[in-house]
Design a protein around this motif. Structure first.
Motif, PDB file in Angstrom:
ATOM      1  N   HIS A 141      16.974 -15.193  43.796  1.00 49.67           N
ATOM      2  CA  HIS A 141      17.258 -16.169  42.747  1.00 49.67           C
ATOM      3  C   HIS A 141      15.978 -16.592  42.031  1.00 49.67           C
ATOM      4  CE1 HIS A 141      21.553 -16.856  43.034  1.00 49.67           C
ATOM      5  NE2 HIS A 141      21.484 -16.958  44.354  1.00 49.67           N
ATOM      6  N   THR A 142      14.894 -16.752  42.778  1.00 52.43           N
ATOM      7  CA  THR A 142      13.619 -17.135  42.166  1.00 52.43           C
ATOM      8  C   THR A 142      13.144 -16.068  41.183  1.00 52.43           C
ATOM      9  OG1 THR A 142      12.931 -18.442  44.083  1.00 52.43           O
ATOM     10  CG2 THR A 142      11.188 -17.650  42.618  1.00 52.43           C
ATOM     11  N   ILE A 143      13.237 -14.808  41.585  1.00 55.64           N
ATOM     12  CA  ILE A 143      12.831 -13.718  40.691  1.00 55.64           C
ATOM     13  C   ILE A 143      13.664 -13.726  39.417  1.00 55.64           C
ATOM     14  CG2 ILE A 143      12.778 -11.209  40.432  1.00 55.64           C
ATOM     15  CD1 ILE A 143      12.196 -11.074  43.467  1.00 55.64           C
ATOM     16  N   MET A 144      14.973 -13.865  39.556  1.00 54.98           N
ATOM     17  CA  MET A 144      15.857 -13.843  38.395  1.00 54.98           C
ATOM     18  C   MET A 144      15.599 -15.036  37.486  1.00 54.98           C
ATOM     19  SD  MET A 144      19.294 -12.568  40.435  1.00 54.98           S
ATOM     20  CE  MET A 144      20.365 -12.424  39.013  1.00 54.98           C
ATOM     21  N   ASP A 145      15.395 -16.203  38.073  1.00 57.27           N
ATOM     22  CA  ASP A 145      15.141 -17.406  37.273  1.00 57.27           C
ATOM     23  C   ASP A 145      13.793 -17.336  36.564  1.00 57.27           C
ATOM     24  OD1 ASP A 145      17.553 -18.400  38.155  1.00 57.27           O
ATOM     25  OD2 ASP A 145      16.673 -19.693  39.707  1.00 57.27           O
ATOM     26  N   THR A 146      12.819 -16.668  37.196  1.00 54.71           N
ATOM     27  CA  THR A 146      11.471 -16.584  36.642  1.00 54.71           C
ATOM     28  C   THR A 146      11.373 -15.527  35.547  1.00 54.71           C
ATOM     29  OG1 THR A 146      10.598 -17.189  38.825  1.00 54.71           O
ATOM     30  CG2 THR A 146       9.025 -16.297  37.264  1.00 54.71           C
ATOM     31  N   ASN A 147      12.345 -14.622  35.484  1.00 49.14           N
ATOM     32  CA  ASN A 147      12.291 -13.510  34.532  1.00 49.14           C
ATOM     33  C   ASN A 147      13.525 -13.479  33.630  1.00 49.14           C
ATOM     34  OD1 ASN A 147       9.872 -11.481  35.363  1.00 49.14           O
ATOM     35  ND2 ASN A 147      10.692 -12.495  37.185  1.00 49.14           N
ATOM     36  N   PRO A 148      13.703 -14.503  32.780  1.00 49.29           N
ATOM     37  CA  PRO A 148      14.860 -14.491  31.862  1.00 49.29           C
ATOM     38  C   PRO A 148      14.753 -13.411  30.803  1.00 49.29           C
ATOM     39  CG  PRO A 148      13.342 -16.278  31.306  1.00 49.29           C
ATOM     40  CD  PRO A 148      12.856 -15.689  32.602  1.00 49.29           C
ATOM     41  N   ASN A 149      13.601 -12.747  30.719  1.00 47.31           N
ATOM     42  CA  ASN A 149      13.401 -11.655  29.767  1.00 47.31           C
ATOM     43  C   ASN A 149      14.060 -10.355  30.206  1.00 47.31           C
ATOM     44  OD1 ASN A 149      11.258 -12.061  31.774  1.00 47.31           O
ATOM     45  ND2 ASN A 149      10.401 -10.154  31.017  1.00 47.31           N
ATOM     46  N   ILE A 150      14.623 -10.334  31.424  1.00 46.67           N
ATOM     47  CA  ILE A 150      15.300  -9.144  31.944  1.00 46.67           C
ATOM     48  C   ILE A 150      16.805  -9.340  31.824  1.00 46.67           C
ATOM     49  CG2 ILE A 150      15.669  -7.713  33.987  1.00 46.67           C
ATOM     50  CD1 ILE A 150      12.816  -8.383  34.853  1.00 46.67           C
ATOM     51  N   ALA A 151      17.460  -8.452  31.073  1.00 46.67           N
ATOM     52  CA  ALA A 151      18.865  -8.660  30.717  1.00 46.67           C
ATOM     53  C   ALA A 151      19.819  -8.419  31.884  1.00 46.67           C
ATOM     54  CB  ALA A 151      19.229  -7.750  29.543  1.00 46.67           C
ATOM     55  N   HIS A 152      19.578  -7.392  32.676  1.00 47.36           N
ATOM     56  CA  HIS A 152      20.507  -7.042  33.750  1.00 47.36           C
ATOM     57  C   HIS A 152      19.726  -6.705  35.011  1.00 47.36           C
ATOM     58  CE1 HIS A 152      22.981  -4.196  36.150  1.00 47.36           C
ATOM     59  NE2 HIS A 152      23.930  -5.065  35.884  1.00 47.36           N
TER      60      HIS A 152
END
Length: 352
Positions: A141-152
């Protein structure tokens, strides 16, 4: 004969004491930290690998080039920095692992520490589907939240080597329950993939007391659309990577090259499935005249996997360069089209 038996017995006892010391030595009070940052570049796809020590080794096996690209993988950028900016290990080495790009690895420390014990336990991947999460889930979750520039996102779990050693159906069912919550609750917009453990290794032959393949079978049966069967890959590399002294690390881990091949193969399979192996690059505008040499190959895109426009050229021909890509190619003017040549494929001066 009696003296010989006594000598053998003495050696056996000493070896047993040494093994017990290695396995049951007290945990050192060492901390490690994994830090995930965004490079700000837009990506269609992101890849997160979760695991134990296998993934720690793999994270350093994926050596990037000067531009942060992984050779052989289009559309994948990755940078890892190991330092002591936050913590260091008991031997004075780096304990902070900072990652950026669109490829990430989730693990804790590697010493016999509280972090390592947390990392190898089945609770690491736990999710109850109602907010209670293990350490790996929190990091994802931390990785996903930190990288909103990644679409999928594509989440690949290679966790369970130590759990599989227990060889019980109860533990296998524990993984199934948590992974169901990954798919349905934690990461519903991501694609989750599950990998089997390489249970043919010496580690499993010596220490597994139950059914060493029950975890693999249970995951494959429960998640047929999410399970990537790596057993053919494991068997292919088993004689070469785990029986030859110069290609194995120990009785558990392979060479860095094998991990590189494994991670690259998985990413390529996912890209093929999703049809998203789009090449990511940027071009700096430039104007120059360079000259062909004996290695000049002209591609349709700045990648060796792209189609070849011209496989060889006469040496010394002048070429109009119009740009330089950030993955090491010259963009050249072909009249009504453009082509790309690797940096080493053009010379600054005409060869005499």
């Amino acid at each position: 004969m009696r003296k010989r038996l006594k000598k053998i017995t003495t050696v056996f006892v000493l070896c047993s004491m040494l093994l017990a010391t290695v396995i049951f030595c007290p945990a050192l009070s060492v901390r490690a930290a994994t830090v995930y940052v965004s490079d700000g570049k837009p990506y269609d796809e992101g890849y997160i690998f979760i695991g134990e020590s296998h993934m720690h080794v793999a994270s350093f096996a994926m050596q990037e080039d000067a531009f942060g690209n992984i050779p052989g993988l289009d559309g994948v950028r990755y940078t890892i920095l190991a330092d002591s900016s936050i913590v260091s290990n008991a031997h004075g080495g780096p304990g902070t692992f900072t990652m950026s790009g669109n490829l990430f690895f989730v693990y804790e420390g590697t010493d016999r520490t509280e972090e390592l014990q947390k990392q190898i336990s089945k609770e690491y991947i736990y999710s109850d589907g109602a907010g209670k999460q293990g350490g790996a889930v929190q990091k994802i979750h931390t990785i996903m939240d930190t990288n909103p520039n990644i679409a999928h996102w594509n989440i690949i779990s290679f966790h369970g080597a130590n759990s599989a050693l227990k060889g019980t159906q109860q533990i296998a069912d524990y993984y199934v329950a948590s992974y169901r919550n990954w798919i349905n609750y934690e990461f519903p917009d991501a694609d989750v993939y599950l990998l089997p453990q390489s249970t043919m290794t010496k580690n499993f032959r010596l220490f597994c007391k139950g059914d060493k393949d029950v975890l693999n079978r249970t995951l494959a049966a429960a998640f047929p659309d999410h399970f990537i069967d790596l057993m053919p890959f494991f068997w292919e590399h088993y004689p070469q990577g785990l029986m030859e002294v110069d290609q194995k690390v120990d009785m558990v881990h392979w060479s860095s090259q094998t991990y590189y091949e494994m991670v690259s193969m998985i990413i390529k399979q996912i890209q093929e499935k999703r049809g998203t192996n789009t090449l990511i690059y940027s071009v700096a505008e430039a104007q120059a005249v360079l000259y062909t040499n004996d290695t000049t190959i002209i591609y349709s895109a700045p990648s060796q996997d792209s189609s070849v426009i011209l496989s060889s050229c006469e040496q010394g021909l002048p070429v109009q360069v119009t740009g330089v890509t950030d993955n090491g190619y010259f963009r050249i003017d072909l009249g009504e089209a453009v082509g790309y040549v690797q940096g080493s494929g053009l010379n600054e001066h005409e060869e005499e």
